[in-house]
Design a protein around this motif. Structure first.
Motif, short mmCIF file in Angstrom:
data_model
loop_
_atom_site.label_atom_id
_atom_site.label_comp_id
_atom_site.label_asym_id
_atom_site.label_seq_id
_atom_site.Cartn_x
_atom_site.Cartn_y
_atom_site.Cartn_z
N GLY A 19 0.79 -1.23 0.00
CA GLY A 19 0.00 0.00 0.00
C GLY A 19 0.82 1.28 0.00
N ASP A 20 2.13 1.17 0.28
CA ASP A 20 2.98 2.36 0.22
C ASP A 20 3.17 2.79 -1.23
OD1 ASP A 20 3.24 2.39 2.94
OD2 ASP A 20 5.38 1.90 2.98
N PRO A 21 3.39 4.06 -1.47
CA PRO A 21 3.56 4.51 -2.86
C PRO A 21 4.88 4.01 -3.44
CG PRO A 21 4.01 6.31 -1.33
CD PRO A 21 3.50 5.16 -0.51
N PRO A 22 4.91 3.83 -4.75
CA PRO A 22 6.16 3.42 -5.39
C PRO A 22 7.17 4.57 -5.37
CG PRO A 22 4.51 3.91 -7.05
CD PRO A 22 3.82 4.00 -5.72
N VAL A 23 8.44 4.20 -5.45
CA VAL A 23 9.52 5.19 -5.53
C VAL A 23 9.70 5.57 -6.99
CG1 VAL A 23 11.99 5.57 -5.16
CG2 VAL A 23 10.65 4.29 -3.47
N GLN A 24 9.75 6.87 -7.24
CA GLN A 24 9.94 7.35 -8.60
C GLN A 24 10.98 8.46 -8.60
OE1 GLN A 24 5.90 8.52 -9.50
NE2 GLN A 24 5.45 6.53 -10.41
N ALA A 25 11.87 8.42 -9.57
CA ALA A 25 12.86 9.49 -9.77
C ALA A 25 12.84 9.84 -11.26
CB ALA A 25 14.24 9.03 -9.34
N SER A 26 12.45 11.06 -11.56
CA SER A 26 12.32 11.51 -12.95
C SER A 26 13.29 12.65 -13.21
CB SER A 26 10.89 11.99 -13.22
OG SER A 26 9.96 11.00 -12.84
N PRO A 27 14.05 12.56 -14.30
CA PRO A 27 15.00 13.65 -14.59
C PRO A 27 14.26 14.93 -14.96
CG PRO A 27 15.07 11.96 -16.31
CD PRO A 27 14.13 11.48 -15.26
N LEU A 28 14.70 16.05 -14.36
CA LEU A 28 14.17 17.37 -14.70
C LEU A 28 15.18 18.17 -15.51
CD1 LEU A 28 12.50 18.52 -11.36
CD2 LEU A 28 11.39 17.66 -13.42
N HIS A 29 16.46 18.04 -15.13
CA HIS A 29 17.54 18.72 -15.84
C HIS A 29 18.57 17.68 -16.26
CE1 HIS A 29 16.59 22.64 -13.44
NE2 HIS A 29 15.72 22.43 -14.41
N THR A 30 19.19 17.93 -17.39
CA THR A 30 20.24 17.01 -17.86
C THR A 30 21.55 17.77 -17.98
OG1 THR A 30 19.83 17.46 -20.20
CG2 THR A 30 18.55 15.65 -19.18
N LEU A 31 22.63 17.04 -17.91
CA LEU A 31 23.95 17.63 -18.04
C LEU A 31 24.11 18.27 -19.42
CD1 LEU A 31 26.63 17.96 -16.52
CD2 LEU A 31 27.37 15.81 -17.53
N GLU A 32 23.61 17.59 -20.44
CA GLU A 32 23.75 18.08 -21.81
C GLU A 32 22.96 19.38 -22.04
OE1 GLU A 32 24.61 14.02 -21.23
OE2 GLU A 32 22.64 14.94 -21.01
N GLN A 33 21.74 19.45 -21.51
CA GLN A 33 20.89 20.61 -21.78
C GLN A 33 21.07 21.74 -20.78
OE1 GLN A 33 16.69 19.71 -21.82
NE2 GLN A 33 16.27 21.38 -23.24
N HIS A 34 21.32 21.44 -19.50
CA HIS A 34 21.35 22.45 -18.46
C HIS A 34 22.73 22.65 -17.81
CE1 HIS A 34 17.14 21.01 -18.62
NE2 HIS A 34 16.88 22.31 -18.53
N ALA A 47 10.22 4.22 2.94
CA ALA A 47 10.76 3.40 1.85
C ALA A 47 12.17 2.92 2.19
CB ALA A 47 10.79 4.21 0.55
N GLY A 48 12.48 1.69 1.78
CA GLY A 48 13.82 1.15 1.98
C GLY A 48 14.23 1.14 3.44
N THR A 49 15.52 1.30 3.71
CA THR A 49 15.99 1.42 5.08
C THR A 49 15.55 2.78 5.58
OG1 THR A 49 17.90 0.02 4.63
CG2 THR A 49 18.02 1.40 6.59
N HIS A 50 14.82 2.79 6.68
CA HIS A 50 14.27 4.07 7.17
C HIS A 50 14.22 4.09 8.69
CE1 HIS A 50 10.70 1.44 6.97
NE2 HIS A 50 10.26 2.16 8.01
N VAL A 51 14.07 5.30 9.21
CA VAL A 51 13.92 5.52 10.64
C VAL A 51 12.44 5.79 10.92
CG1 VAL A 51 14.41 8.00 10.48
CG2 VAL A 51 14.75 6.82 12.65
N ASN A 52 11.97 5.28 12.06
CA ASN A 52 10.64 5.60 12.56
C ASN A 52 10.81 6.53 13.76
OD1 ASN A 52 9.17 3.73 10.87
ND2 ASN A 52 9.95 2.09 12.18
N ALA A 53 10.34 7.76 13.62
CA ALA A 53 10.30 8.66 14.77
C ALA A 53 9.15 8.20 15.66
CB ALA A 53 10.09 10.09 14.31
N PRO A 54 9.24 8.39 16.97
CA PRO A 54 8.13 7.98 17.83
C PRO A 54 6.77 8.56 17.41
CG PRO A 54 10.06 8.37 19.16
CD PRO A 54 10.41 8.80 17.75
N TRP A 55 6.76 9.76 16.82
CA TRP A 55 5.52 10.39 16.37
C TRP A 55 4.78 9.56 15.32
CZ3 TRP A 55 3.65 13.08 11.94
CH2 TRP A 55 2.58 13.93 12.18
#
Length: 191
Positions: A19-34, A47-55
């Motif tokens: 039920g957790d959302p998928p991880v997504q990484a989308s390029p916004l800037h590229t080395l060639e263009q920006h 997601a992945g290795t994570h910390v749980n704060a008491p809250w």
């Protein structure tokens, strides 16, 4: 100094709760263009290795941004048989935290508890730790590489972007000056 990276990447399916959302990484800037690279990232705060704060599960628990850095790192030991060593973080690499073991941990109040990806922290244990104000880490990877019966320094540092928890870069730091590591005496504190 020897470091062991215990981080499970955020997009690894072993660390994704149903039920957790998928991880997504989308390029916004590229080395060639920006002239630089920049990505937009979307992920759940656990997601992945994570910390749980008491809250995360305690109405009045500390939020991630309220935690001092010393609550996210410290001396730790892989939990084995016997009494809980006072003052040490506990890494559950060989069995899950549940039942009578959970009661012993809550009584000992370790600075933090961490769980291997092979033994997911169940909701009862996670809630009990949060209600007790104990920081927890989930989905540690490569815990088979950790020494048993000896202390080491653990770090799980996170950005305080979300108040309930966030992915961390987790590592164990093994001390070269211990020449085989200091043996942990579970009956007394380690300085």
């Amino acid at each position: 100094m020897r470091l062991i990276d215990l981080t499970l990447p955020p997009d690894d399916p072993r660390g994704r709760y149903p039920g957790d959302p998928p991880v997504q990484a989308s390029p916004l800037h590229t080395l060639e263009q920006h002239g630089w690279r920049l990505h937009a990232v979307s992920l759940g705060s656990h997601a992945g290795t994570h910390v749980n704060a008491p809250w995360h599960m305690a109405p009045e628990g500390d939020r991630l941004e309220e935690l001092s850095l010393d609550r996210l790192c410290g001396w730790a030991v892989v939990r084995g048989a016997g009494p809980v060593a006072p003052g040490l973080g506990l890494i559950y690499a060989d069995f899950p935290l549940e039942g009578a073991e959970l009661e012993a941990v809550l009584e000992a109040r370790p600075p933090f508890v961490a769980q291997a990806v092979e033994f997911p922290l169940d909701l009862e244990a996670e809630r009990a730790l949060c209600l007790a104000g104990i920081v927890s880490f989930e989905n540690l990877d490569r815990t088979a590489l950790l020494p048993r019966g000896v202390r080491f320094w653990f770090m799980g540092l996170a950005s305080a972007l979300a108040p309930d928890g966030f992915p961390v870069r987790a590592a164990a730091v093994l001390e070269p000056w211990d020449h085989g590591f200091a043996q942990v005496n579970t009956n007394e504190s380690i300085r």
